[in-house]
Design a protein around this motif. Structure first.
Motif, mmCIF file in Angstrom:
data_model
loop_
_atom_site.group_PDB
_atom_site.id
_atom_site.type_symbol
_atom_site.label_atom_id
_atom_site.label_comp_id
_atom_site.label_asym_id
_atom_site.label_seq_id
_atom_site.Cartn_x
_atom_site.Cartn_y
_atom_site.Cartn_z
ATOM 1 N N SER A 1 0.919 -1.446 -0.156
ATOM 2 C CA SER A 1 -0.019 -0.054 -0.169
ATOM 3 C C SER A 1 0.776 1.299 0.164
ATOM 4 O O SER A 1 0.556 2.150 -0.585
ATOM 5 N N GLY A 2 2.282 1.267 0.436
ATOM 6 C CA GLY A 2 2.777 2.520 1.070
ATOM 7 C C GLY A 2 3.529 3.064 -0.767
ATOM 8 O O GLY A 2 4.072 1.769 -1.789
ATOM 9 N N TYR A 3 3.886 4.235 -0.417
ATOM 10 C CA TYR A 3 4.529 5.105 -2.436
ATOM 11 C C TYR A 3 5.211 4.023 -2.855
ATOM 12 O O TYR A 3 5.871 3.476 -3.588
ATOM 13 N N GLN A 4 6.492 3.874 -1.438
ATOM 14 C CA GLN A 4 7.597 3.475 -1.773
ATOM 15 C C GLN A 4 8.056 2.314 -2.243
ATOM 16 O O GLN A 4 8.673 2.252 -3.328
ATOM 17 N N GLU A 5 7.619 1.407 -1.562
ATOM 18 C CA GLU A 5 6.939 -0.302 -1.554
ATOM 19 C C GLU A 5 6.327 -0.503 -3.044
ATOM 20 O O GLU A 5 6.934 -1.442 -3.488
ATOM 21 N N SER B 1 3.135 8.450 -11.068
ATOM 22 C CA SER B 1 1.559 8.338 -9.940
ATOM 23 C C SER B 1 0.006 7.965 -10.533
ATOM 24 O O SER B 1 -0.595 8.327 -9.470
ATOM 25 N N VAL B 2 -0.267 6.792 -10.777
ATOM 26 C CA VAL B 2 -0.476 5.768 -10.437
ATOM 27 C C VAL B 2 -0.799 5.741 -9.789
ATOM 28 O O VAL B 2 -1.868 5.218 -8.794
ATOM 29 N N LEU B 3 0.324 4.619 -8.986
ATOM 30 C CA LEU B 3 0.883 4.631 -7.928
ATOM 31 C C LEU B 3 0.843 5.355 -6.814
ATOM 32 O O LEU B 3 -0.275 4.555 -5.168
ATOM 33 N N ARG B 4 1.060 6.129 -6.631
ATOM 34 C CA ARG B 4 0.324 6.946 -5.703
ATOM 35 C C ARG B 4 -1.432 7.408 -5.185
ATOM 36 O O ARG B 4 -1.333 7.883 -4.645
ATOM 37 N N ARG B 5 -1.707 7.875 -6.995
ATOM 38 C CA ARG B 5 -3.478 7.715 -6.786
ATOM 39 C C ARG B 5 -3.603 6.883 -6.105
ATOM 40 O O ARG B 5 -4.506 6.345 -5.402
ATOM 41 N N PHE B 6 -3.360 5.109 -6.052
ATOM 42 C CA PHE B 6 -3.711 4.443 -5.457
ATOM 43 C C PHE B 6 -3.134 4.132 -4.210
ATOM 44 O O PHE B 6 -3.671 4.236 -3.097
ATOM 45 N N SER B 7 -2.220 4.443 -3.726
ATOM 46 C CA SER B 7 -1.246 4.704 -2.517
ATOM 47 C C SER B 7 -2.588 5.561 -1.910
ATOM 48 O O SER B 7 -2.872 5.826 -0.656
ATOM 49 N N ASP B 8 -2.749 6.664 -2.829
ATOM 50 C CA ASP B 8 -3.565 7.774 -1.576
ATOM 51 C C ASP B 8 -5.327 6.911 -1.327
ATOM 52 O O ASP B 8 -5.725 7.927 -0.058
ATOM 53 N N PRO C 1 -9.129 0.368 -2.278
ATOM 54 C CA PRO C 1 -9.561 0.171 -4.051
ATOM 55 C C PRO C 1 -9.238 -1.529 -4.646
ATOM 56 O O PRO C 1 -7.853 -1.740 -4.385
ATOM 57 N N ARG C 2 -9.857 -2.050 -4.205
ATOM 58 C CA ARG C 2 -10.253 -3.260 -5.436
ATOM 59 C C ARG C 2 -10.796 -3.515 -6.918
ATOM 60 O O ARG C 2 -10.903 -4.565 -6.893
ATOM 61 N N TRP D 1 -6.119 3.952 -1.127
ATOM 62 C CA TRP D 1 -5.839 3.087 0.243
ATOM 63 C C TRP D 1 -6.021 3.543 1.394
ATOM 64 O O TRP D 1 -6.393 3.272 2.681
ATOM 65 N N PHE D 2 -5.159 4.229 1.787
ATOM 66 C CA PHE D 2 -4.809 5.159 2.906
ATOM 67 C C PHE D 2 -5.834 5.840 3.576
ATOM 68 O O PHE D 2 -6.604 5.984 4.956
ATOM 69 N N ALA D 3 -6.649 6.685 1.953
ATOM 70 C CA ALA D 3 -7.712 7.225 2.923
ATOM 71 C C ALA D 3 -8.956 6.787 3.372
ATOM 72 O O ALA D 3 -9.829 6.487 4.564
ATOM 73 N N ALA D 4 -9.004 5.183 2.916
ATOM 74 C CA ALA D 4 -10.147 4.169 3.475
ATOM 75 C C ALA D 4 -9.387 4.048 4.440
ATOM 76 O O ALA D 4 -10.309 3.058 5.711
#
Length: 450
Positions: free
Chosen positions: A39-43, A66-73, A92-93, A75-78
């Motif tokens: 879920s983290g952007y770096q990993e 940028s897609v990974l950043r959108r997914f990470s944000d 986000p699944r 996930w953490f918002a949920a």
């Protein structure tokens, strides 16, 4: 753009969708192995760098990140909402066919109306021409986002804009507070500190929602018999209908969004003229948790409370005005004079049966909201200043039927909607009606009677 440019732009969006699906697949594998999901952007970036370049067609590493950043944000918002007790929040699944792609400053080239979109190494450069000039200097642009809405391609530009500077003595005063009440008929009702008020009418926006819903239902009924069966491939006519549906949906969303921006700009301009430095906005998002029936729930979703708050906050921050959310419970049903509960009125006029007070319901609520304390309780001891001079404005003048003709082209003709027909003369005094006799259906019939 040319057909080739359009094909390549849609290819970038589809490749971004492949990146999104790849993250979902990797996390599904990890869940089956009882591992922790990524879920983290770096990993996520480390996982993406493993396959190497060229894995996602012409999409470069910056766009994929940028897609990974959108997914990470997301996930953490949920996760934050679920941690706060919101069990309706979902991670986000869900797969997406087209995912927006963002490029940051230094990775793209902006030359007037021409923009060079970055692509993967080894592919031809992609230059596109914008439909209009970018309203910001090139040195202020921080990012561009390629996205598709309603079958049309857009390039969303984000720029760094300084806060407005006012001459001495004309800047917003932090000591002047105004209350803002959100609604459907009036998206913004504002009560100022000096007895001034503002009402922004949103009836045109409400009519746009209703006419769009009626038009959508009519088109669905017209093509229901031509629709493909489950598992059957759609025909060319059906694909054209789907394309037309996407275009109409996109146009409807753009119309409503523009009307919301116009309404918020009207409120901020009025606040600047009144030198209001703080806006107390009533937060009605708690009503979204109430189940009020299928139709009323649809009206609440079409209200788009979160977008109204966000648009007003952004424009107020640009003008140097502070926005604070307060509790708005009871402001539209409490008399500001005697502080007693008032029955909900049928119209927009609030009348107190205890002290004979009367006033506009939304302006009374806005005046009460102005006295609320942010983060505090719902009751205050400050005096409520009711507006005496009210300014009326209308949002959505660009909408169909909001002009001088006052006629929406989607509305059926008057003959098709039915009419009362020729008026019959009034019955004579003391006589019986001239209307035709009503037929009484008697269910108890004798044998042989028709």
């Amino acid at each position: 753009m040319t057909p080739g440019q359009r094909r390549r732009c849609f290819g970038l969006l589809r490749s971004a969708g492949d990146v999104w699906a790849c993250v979902l697949e990797v996390n599904a594998w990890r869940r089956r192995r009882r591992d922790v999901s990524l879920s983290g952007y770096q990993e996520l970036c480390r996982e993406l760098s493993g396959p190497g370049p060229g894995t996602f067609a012409e999409l470069d590493s910056t766009g994929a990140r940028s897609v990974l950043r959108r997914f990470s944000d997301a996930w953490f918002a949920a996760a934050k909402r679920r941690g706060a007790g919101d069990v309706s929040a979902r991670f986000p699944r869900r797969r997406r066919g087209l995912v927006p792609v963002r490029w940051y400053h230094g990775t793209f080239t902006l030359d007037g109306r021409r923009v060079r979109i970055p692509t993967a190494k080894g592919s031809a450069p992609l230059w596109v021409r914008l439909a209009r000039e970018v309203p910001y200097p090139a040195e202020q642009v921080r990012s561009v986002t390629l996205l598709c809405e309603g079958g049309r391609l857009f390039l969303d530009v984000t720029a760094e804009v300084p806060v407005a500077v006012y001459p001495p003595g004309e800047e917003p005063d932090p000591g002047r507070v105004a209350g803002v009440d959100l609604g459907i008929i009036h998206p913004y009702a504002v009560a100022g500190p000096d007895g001034d008020g503002l009402l922004v009418s949103g009836r045109a926006v409400r009519a746009e929602h209703r006419m769009h819903l009626a038009d959508t239902k009519g088109r669905r009924r017209a093509v229901a018999r031509r629709g493909p069966k489950p598992g059957q491939k759609g025909s060319r006519r059906w694909r054209q209908y789907r394309r037309r549906t996407r275009l109409v949906e996109g146009r409807h969303r753009r119309r409503v969004r523009q009307a919301q921006h116009e309404a918020a700009r009207t409120v901020v301009s009025w606040a600047v003229e009144q030198r209001v430095g703080v806006l107390h906005v009533g937060d009605p998002r708690g009503v979204l948790d109430l189940q009020a029936g299928r139709r009323h729930n649809l009206r609440l979703r079409q209200w788009q409370i979160g977008r109204l708050l966000q648009v007003l906050t952004d424009k107020a921050a640009l003008a140097g005005i502070t926005v604070r959310l307060v509790d708005e419970r009871g402001t539209s049903s409490t008399c500001p004079a005697c502080h007693r509960r008032v029955p909900k009125p049928r119209g927009r006029t609030l009348s107190c049966p205890h002290c004979a007070f009367s006033g506009h319901r939304d302006l009374v609520a806005a005046a009460s909201i102005a006295t609320r304390i942010p983060g505090g309780g719902s009751t205050t001891l400050a005096a409520v200043v009711l507006p005496e001079v009210v300014t009326h404005r209308r949002a959505g003048r660009h909408l169909p039927g909001a002009g001088r003709s006052r006629r929406d082209p989607r509305r059926p003709p008057r003959v098709a909607r039915g009419s009362v027909g020729p008026r019959r003369p009034a019955p004579p005094p003391g006589g019986e009606s001239l209307a035709p006799k009503a037929r009484i259906h008697n269910t108890h019939r004798t044998p042989g009677e028709r």
